[in-house]
Motif scaffolding. Sequence first.
Motif, PDB file in Angstrom:
ATOM      1  N   GLU A   1       0.851  -1.184   0.000  1.00  0.00           N
ATOM      2  CA  GLU A   1       0.000   0.000   0.000  1.00  0.00           C
ATOM      3  C   GLU A   1       0.887   1.235   0.000  1.00  0.00           C
ATOM      4  N   ALA A   2       0.608   2.162  -0.936  1.00  0.00           N
ATOM      5  CA  ALA A   2       1.444   3.351  -1.080  1.00  0.00           C
ATOM      6  C   ALA A   2       1.208   4.369   0.027  1.00  0.00           C
ATOM      7  N   SER A   3       0.015   4.432   0.597  1.00  0.00           N
ATOM      8  CA  SER A   3      -0.252   5.403   1.652  1.00  0.00           C
ATOM      9  C   SER A   3       0.301   4.894   2.985  1.00  0.00           C
ATOM     10  N   ARG A   4       0.136   5.714   4.000  1.00  0.00           N
ATOM     11  CA  ARG A   4       0.763   5.382   5.278  1.00  0.00           C
ATOM     12  C   ARG A   4      -0.009   4.352   6.079  1.00  0.00           C
ATOM     13  N   ARG A   5      -1.231   3.974   5.667  1.00  0.00           N
ATOM     14  CA  ARG A   5      -1.979   2.940   6.378  1.00  0.00           C
ATOM     15  C   ARG A   5      -2.932   2.260   5.417  1.00  0.00           C
ATOM     16  N   ILE A   6      -3.424   1.103   5.819  1.00  0.00           N
ATOM     17  CA  ILE A   6      -4.367   0.362   5.000  1.00  0.00           C
ATOM     18  C   ILE A   6      -5.795   0.765   5.378  1.00  0.00           C
ATOM     19  N   MET A   7      -6.739   0.397   4.536  1.00  0.00           N
ATOM     20  CA  MET A   7      -8.162   0.573   4.781  1.00  0.00           C
ATOM     21  C   MET A   7      -8.513   2.012   5.172  1.00  0.00           C
ATOM     22  N   PRO A   8      -8.426   2.944   4.230  1.00  0.00           N
ATOM     23  CA  PRO A   8      -8.802   4.331   4.552  1.00  0.00           C
ATOM     24  C   PRO A   8     -10.293   4.506   4.803  1.00  0.00           C
ATOM     25  N   GLU A   9     -11.105   3.484   4.527  1.00  0.00           N
ATOM     26  CA  GLU A   9     -12.545   3.600   4.748  1.00  0.00           C
ATOM     27  C   GLU A   9     -12.935   3.542   6.221  1.00  0.00           C
ATOM     28  N   VAL A  10     -12.030   3.098   7.094  1.00  0.00           N
ATOM     29  CA  VAL A  10     -12.322   2.981   8.516  1.00  0.00           C
ATOM     30  C   VAL A  10     -11.381   3.908   9.282  1.00  0.00           C
ATOM     31  N   THR A  11     -11.586   3.987  10.585  1.00  0.00           N
ATOM     32  CA  THR A  11     -10.735   4.826  11.422  1.00  0.00           C
ATOM     33  C   THR A  11      -9.347   4.215  11.556  1.00  0.00           C
ATOM     34  N   GLU A  12      -8.410   5.021  12.014  1.00  0.00           N
ATOM     35  CA  GLU A  12      -7.039   4.552  12.148  1.00  0.00           C
ATOM     36  C   GLU A  12      -6.927   3.422  13.177  1.00  0.00           C
ATOM     37  N   MET A  13      -7.709   3.489  14.246  1.00  0.00           N
ATOM     38  CA  MET A  13      -7.641   2.438  15.256  1.00  0.00           C
ATOM     39  C   MET A  13      -8.099   1.099  14.688  1.00  0.00           C
ATOM     40  N   THR A  14      -9.192   1.119  13.923  1.00  0.00           N
ATOM     41  CA  THR A  14      -9.659  -0.128  13.311  1.00  0.00           C
ATOM     42  C   THR A  14      -8.666  -0.633  12.275  1.00  0.00           C
ATOM     43  N   ALA A  15      -8.089   0.280  11.478  1.00  0.00           N
ATOM     44  CA  ALA A  15      -7.091  -0.129  10.489  1.00  0.00           C
ATOM     45  C   ALA A  15      -5.874  -0.740  11.163  1.00  0.00           C
ATOM     46  N   ALA A  16      -5.472  -0.189  12.312  1.00  0.00           N
ATOM     47  CA  ALA A  16      -4.327  -0.745  13.032  1.00  0.00           C
ATOM     48  C   ALA A  16      -4.628  -2.147  13.550  1.00  0.00           C
ATOM     49  N   ARG A  17      -5.856  -2.363  13.996  1.00  0.00           N
ATOM     50  CA  ARG A  17      -6.223  -3.702  14.462  1.00  0.00           C
ATOM     51  C   ARG A  17      -6.218  -4.711  13.313  1.00  0.00           C
ATOM     52  N   VAL A  18      -6.717  -4.288  12.160  1.00  0.00           N
ATOM     53  CA  VAL A  18      -6.676  -5.192  10.999  1.00  0.00           C
ATOM     54  C   VAL A  18      -5.234  -5.464  10.594  1.00  0.00           C
ATOM     55  N   HIS A  19      -4.398  -4.446  10.632  1.00  0.00           N
ATOM     56  CA  HIS A  19      -2.976  -4.613  10.315  1.00  0.00           C
ATOM     57  C   HIS A  19      -2.356  -5.667  11.223  1.00  0.00           C
ATOM     58  N   GLY A  20      -2.658  -5.583  12.524  1.00  0.00           N
ATOM     59  CA  GLY A  20      -2.109  -6.556  13.453  1.00  0.00           C
ATOM     60  C   GLY A  20      -2.635  -7.954  13.220  1.00  0.00           C
ATOM     61  N   ARG A  21      -3.920  -8.067  12.896  1.00  0.00           N
ATOM     62  CA  ARG A  21      -4.482  -9.399  12.608  1.00  0.00           C
ATOM     63  C   ARG A  21      -3.832 -10.027  11.388  1.00  0.00           C
ATOM     64  N   LEU A  22      -3.604  -9.245  10.356  1.00  0.00           N
ATOM     65  CA  LEU A  22      -2.952  -9.787   9.167  1.00  0.00           C
ATOM     66  C   LEU A  22      -1.511 -10.204   9.462  1.00  0.00           C
ATOM     67  N   ALA A  23      -0.805  -9.413  10.273  1.00  0.00           N
ATOM     68  CA  ALA A  23       0.573  -9.762  10.623  1.00  0.00           C
ATOM     69  C   ALA A  23       0.626 -11.063  11.412  1.00  0.00           C
ATOM     70  N   ARG A  24      -0.342 -11.290  12.287  1.00  0.00           N
ATOM     71  CA  ARG A  24      -0.357 -12.543  13.054  1.00  0.00           C
ATOM     72  C   ARG A  24      -0.639 -13.749  12.171  1.00  0.00           C
ATOM     73  N   ARG A  25      -1.248 -13.529  11.030  1.00  0.00           N
ATOM     74  CA  ARG A  25      -1.469 -14.625  10.085  1.00  0.00           C
ATOM     75  C   ARG A  25      -0.253 -14.859   9.196  1.00  0.00           C
ATOM     76  N   GLY A  26       0.818 -14.117   9.409  1.00  0.00           N
ATOM     77  CA  GLY A  26       2.020 -14.284   8.609  1.00  0.00           C
ATOM     78  C   GLY A  26       2.030 -13.486   7.328  1.00  0.00           C
ATOM     79  N   ILE A  27       1.142 -12.512   7.192  1.00  0.00           N
ATOM     80  CA  ILE A  27       1.059 -11.685   5.989  1.00  0.00           C
ATOM     81  C   ILE A  27       1.903 -10.433   6.190  1.00  0.00           C
ATOM     82  N   GLU A  28       2.764 -10.147   5.222  1.00  0.00           N
ATOM     83  CA  GLU A  28       3.585  -8.934   5.266  1.00  0.00           C
ATOM     84  C   GLU A  28       2.768  -7.752   4.744  1.00  0.00           C
ATOM     85  N   VAL A  29       2.602  -6.758   5.572  1.00  0.00           N
ATOM     86  CA  VAL A  29       1.879  -5.550   5.193  1.00  0.00           C
ATOM     87  C   VAL A  29       2.888  -4.420   5.091  1.00  0.00           C
TER      88      VAL A  29
END
Length: 642
Positions: free
Chosen positions: A319-347
């Motif tokens: 993702e070129a911007s500074r965070r993923i999922m601009p449709e939600v708040t930064e706190m929710t995007a951070a939680r999704v980021h962490g969930r993906l990282a725990r699944r072994g996905i590089e974000v």
Amino acid sequence: MPHHPDDPSPQWSPTGRRPRTAARLLTVLGVLAGPALLVALGAAGVLASWAALSLGAVVLGGGVVLAAATVFRGPGALRGRGGPGSPDTGDFVPGARVLVVGGGYVGLVAARALQARLGASGDGRHRGRRGARDRASTPVGSVTVVDPQPHMTYQPFLPEAAGGSIAPRHLTVSLRRVLDRCDVVTGSVVAIDDARRRAVVTLPDGVSRELAYDVLVLAPGAIARELPVPGLAERALTFRSVGDAERVRDHVLSRLDAAASIVPTTPDDLARRARLLTFVVIGGGFAGVEALGELEDLARRAGRQVGVGRDEMRWVLVEASRRIMPEVTEMTAARVHGRLARRGIEVRVGAGLASAEGGTVRLADGTTIPTDTVVVAAGTRPHPLLERTDLPLERTGKVRCTAMLQVAGRTHVFAAGDGAAVPDLARGALLADENPQVLTAPTAQHAVRQARVLAGNVVAHLGGRPLQPYHHASAGVVAGLGRRRGVAEIRGVRLMGWPAYALHRAYHMWAMPTAERKARILLDWVAAALLGRDPVATGAVVPSPRRGDADPGVSDGTPQTSDVREAPRPTAPDRPVTGPVDLAAIDGPTLREPHPSFPLLREPHPSGAARLGVPSAARVDGPVTGDQPALSWITRGRHDRR
């Protein structure tokens, strides 16, 4: 003869109220008079009391049915459509011609709502199965829908189709089946001249023609954004249609099969296997995150069956911007980021894409990712058709609209969906502002509601009634991240995991058009839950390595030409071989050589000996290519058992 609206004769008008006739009053009086007469006869002793009451009940019930048919269907309804006295004779003013450009979600829902109010057409093409009241109560005379595809695709379910939870064809809705009272044209609108109220349509056979309209509904949607990255257009897979979802799914599964066929005995084999098992998704919005979640879940479950471990696979989200999922708040995007990282996905956020040439993705920071799979889900842009119209456009290329979903300055043109710049009244935009700074987001939530408001405003515009502004405060967003994984943000409440996944499915099941498609999707979910996803790739074939190639590498699916030439054919005695074949006598077999376990075919040879192979007339001269069957030397008929 056709009835003109200025004619004062007592004829039904497409826009007027249905006239009340004496037949209704007489019917109602008859319903009440019959039972009353029977009760009077019973009281006078002419009929037995039980007989009078029984007959009175039967007459009353039948009279109610007749009265209801007359009152609610109009006079002449009982005589059948087209009978004497019926208003559905085809002799009324056809009404306005409505042209709907685009058969996506907005176009389908709007046309479906308009056809329920369709007036009787002079040529009878739009009569359908509805009653006379529906056809004669509105000024809509005909509805024509133009789209390059004969179906609508519900795109929010594309990730689940790619993941194998839903059959891809169940995401589509046939336009001709649902819009059975509309004219559906399979073609592309290439230009619109609104000054003349004409649209130029190109049909599949290349013939172009003009379509005239009185009211235009513009809903062409959007197309995938093209990133100016070298090599991306040639190597990347898009994710915008049902065909794209099927192609991506088959490609991912074929990479697993190809990797499972490589025995990692050398460093080169390890590198090839790692490259096959590396998957890169470009775009960290809802589309990219949902596609990545479903594909990763599918690949992990399919890898168990083919012998590929979860730790061997590498999934990268760029993702070129500074965070993923601009449709939600930064706190929710951070939680999704962490969930993906725990699944072994590089974000990788804030990572610009430099190139995708040579089977390697290069980021702006110098990182290189060797991969055979690149999926682009990096947003959309307005349809290019909007640039070939004389309608006012917003700076982003969308057509400029008012809150009534009318194009600015064109009261007969309506627009909605991804290609319309509609002011969002719920976020502070002004009702009269035709060039707002706050616009509705291009989401399915707005498209669902805009389509219904647009259809009502079209009918109100033709009937001379006030239009309703589009006002919708977003209740929240939902997204799926794989099997039993999701994220939801509803009025400040954040949900993760199974509850969010259930809300995601429930909302999109409600928004999916037609009950038949909803039932099919529900059955797909039940089958996937009970039997699991079917990890079979039916549309992708990995070419096998060719003998003689210096470095077969990893194929990208395109046939490659080898430099192998036919080697000299070994000779054999002029008789069938019955014993074992001496493998040492075969010098340099090629793909055209018969397998040693098959008997020899005799062919005259200048040396007088038999020669391996097929007759010279059937042999193909030239290099051996990767798509050449390995047993092409077998003559026709030997393996054709009839």
